[in-house]
Design an enzyme around this catalytic site. Structure first.
Site, PDB file in Angstrom:
ATOM      1  N   ASP A 120      -8.559   9.026  14.402  1.00 41.58           N
ATOM      2  CA  ASP A 120      -7.140   8.817  14.169  1.00 41.58           C
ATOM      3  C   ASP A 120      -6.691   7.527  14.842  1.00 41.58           C
ATOM      4  OD1 ASP A 120      -6.572   9.473  16.845  1.00 41.58           O
ATOM      5  OD2 ASP A 120      -5.696  11.392  16.370  1.00 41.58           O
ATOM      6  N   ASN A 169       5.109   4.380  14.448  1.00 47.35           N
ATOM      7  CA  ASN A 169       6.244   4.978  13.735  1.00 47.35           C
ATOM      8  C   ASN A 169       7.568   4.657  14.417  1.00 47.35           C
ATOM      9  OD1 ASN A 169       5.346   6.180  11.383  1.00 47.35           O
ATOM     10  ND2 ASN A 169       4.922   8.137  12.333  1.00 47.35           N
ATOM     11  N   ASP A 223       3.260   4.583   7.440  1.00 44.50           N
ATOM     12  CA  ASP A 223       2.515   4.816   6.205  1.00 44.50           C
ATOM     13  C   ASP A 223       1.608   3.630   5.875  1.00 44.50           C
ATOM     14  OD1 ASP A 223       3.720   7.284   5.923  1.00 44.50           O
ATOM     15  OD2 ASP A 223       5.035   6.680   4.268  1.00 44.50           O
ATOM     16  N   ASP A 257      -2.219  10.937  10.704  1.00 42.42           N
ATOM     17  CA  ASP A 257      -3.055   9.735  10.827  1.00 42.42           C
ATOM     18  C   ASP A 257      -4.510  10.086  11.121  1.00 42.42           C
ATOM     19  OD1 ASP A 257      -2.221  10.656  13.416  1.00 42.42           O
ATOM     20  OD2 ASP A 257      -2.912   8.764  14.269  1.00 42.42           O
TER      21      ASP A 257
END
Length: 168
Positions: free
Chosen positions: A37, A45, A54, A82
Site C-alpha cells: 500500500d 488525501n 485517486d 490504497d
C-alpha cells in the site's frame, strides 16, 4: 474489474489467485503473495483531496501492473483503498524479494504529476512465501499483510519478507 484502476477487484483477484494456486499445486511450484500500500496515503488525501488520492492509486496501480507484464503465472488486484495484492507462482525467496524491491524503487523514482506538481510516493510491501502443497489464498494474504504491517512499523518504503515457517 476495479473501476478506478482497471485491475482486478478483490473478488476477481481471489478467483484468479485460486486458479493459480491449483495450477501451482499440480506442478508443485511455490506460491507467494505480496501485499502493498501507499505510504502516508491519508496525507495525500488530506493535502491533494480525494481526486489526488485517486490519481495516486491509479499511478501506483499502473506501475505495479507494468512490472507484472513480464512475470508469468502472476495476478494483481486492488484489495480496497490504497492496498494491492499480488500472487506469483514459481519464484524463490531471493527472486521475489528483488521483484518487490524493484516495484518499490520504480514507484519511488517515478513522481506522479498532479495539478502541475510532482508528487513523490513510496510504498511498503509485505511478502509471504509458502510451499505449493500448503498454499491457501487466505493464509498467504494474511501472512503477506502481517509482513506489510511490519514493513510500516520498521519505517515504511521497504520490503518485508516472511516465509511460511515464520508465520507460526
Amino acid at each position: 474489474k476495479d473501476s478506478l484502476t482497471g485491475l482486478l477487484n478483490r473478488r476477481g483477484f481471489d478467483d484468479a489467485a485460486q486458479r493459480l494456486i491449483v495450477q501451482a499445486r499440480c506442478s508443485r511450484k511455490p506460491v507467494s503473495a505480496l501485499m502493498c500500500d501507499i505510504d502516508m496515503f491519508k496525507q495525500v488525501n488530506d493535502t491533494q483531496g480525494h481526486e489526488g488520492g485517486d490519481a495516486a492509486i491509479r499511478h501506483v496501480a499502473d506501475i505495479v501492473a507494468k512490472a507484472l507484464e513480464s512475470v508469468p503465472d502472476s495476478v494483481v488486484g486492488r484489495q480496497g483503498g490504497d492496498e494491492f495484492a499480488i500472487l506469483v507462482v514459481g519464484r524463490s525467496i531471493r527472486e521475489l524479494a528483488q521483484f518487490a524491491d524493484d516495484i518499490r524503487m520504480a514507484i519511488e523514482s517515478a513522481p506522479m504529476t498532479w495539478r502541475d506538481e510532482a508528487l513523490f510516493l513510496t510504498i511498503s510491501l509485505g511478502v509471504a512465501i509458502s510451499a505449493s502443497e500448503d498454499a491457501d489464498i487466505t493464509s498467504l494474504l494474511s501472512r503477506a499483510d502481517q509482513a506489510l504491517y511490519e514493513a510500516k512499523k520498521r519505517g515504511r518504503n521497504r520490503v518485508q519478507v516472511t516465509a511460511a515457517a515464520d508465520a507460526a
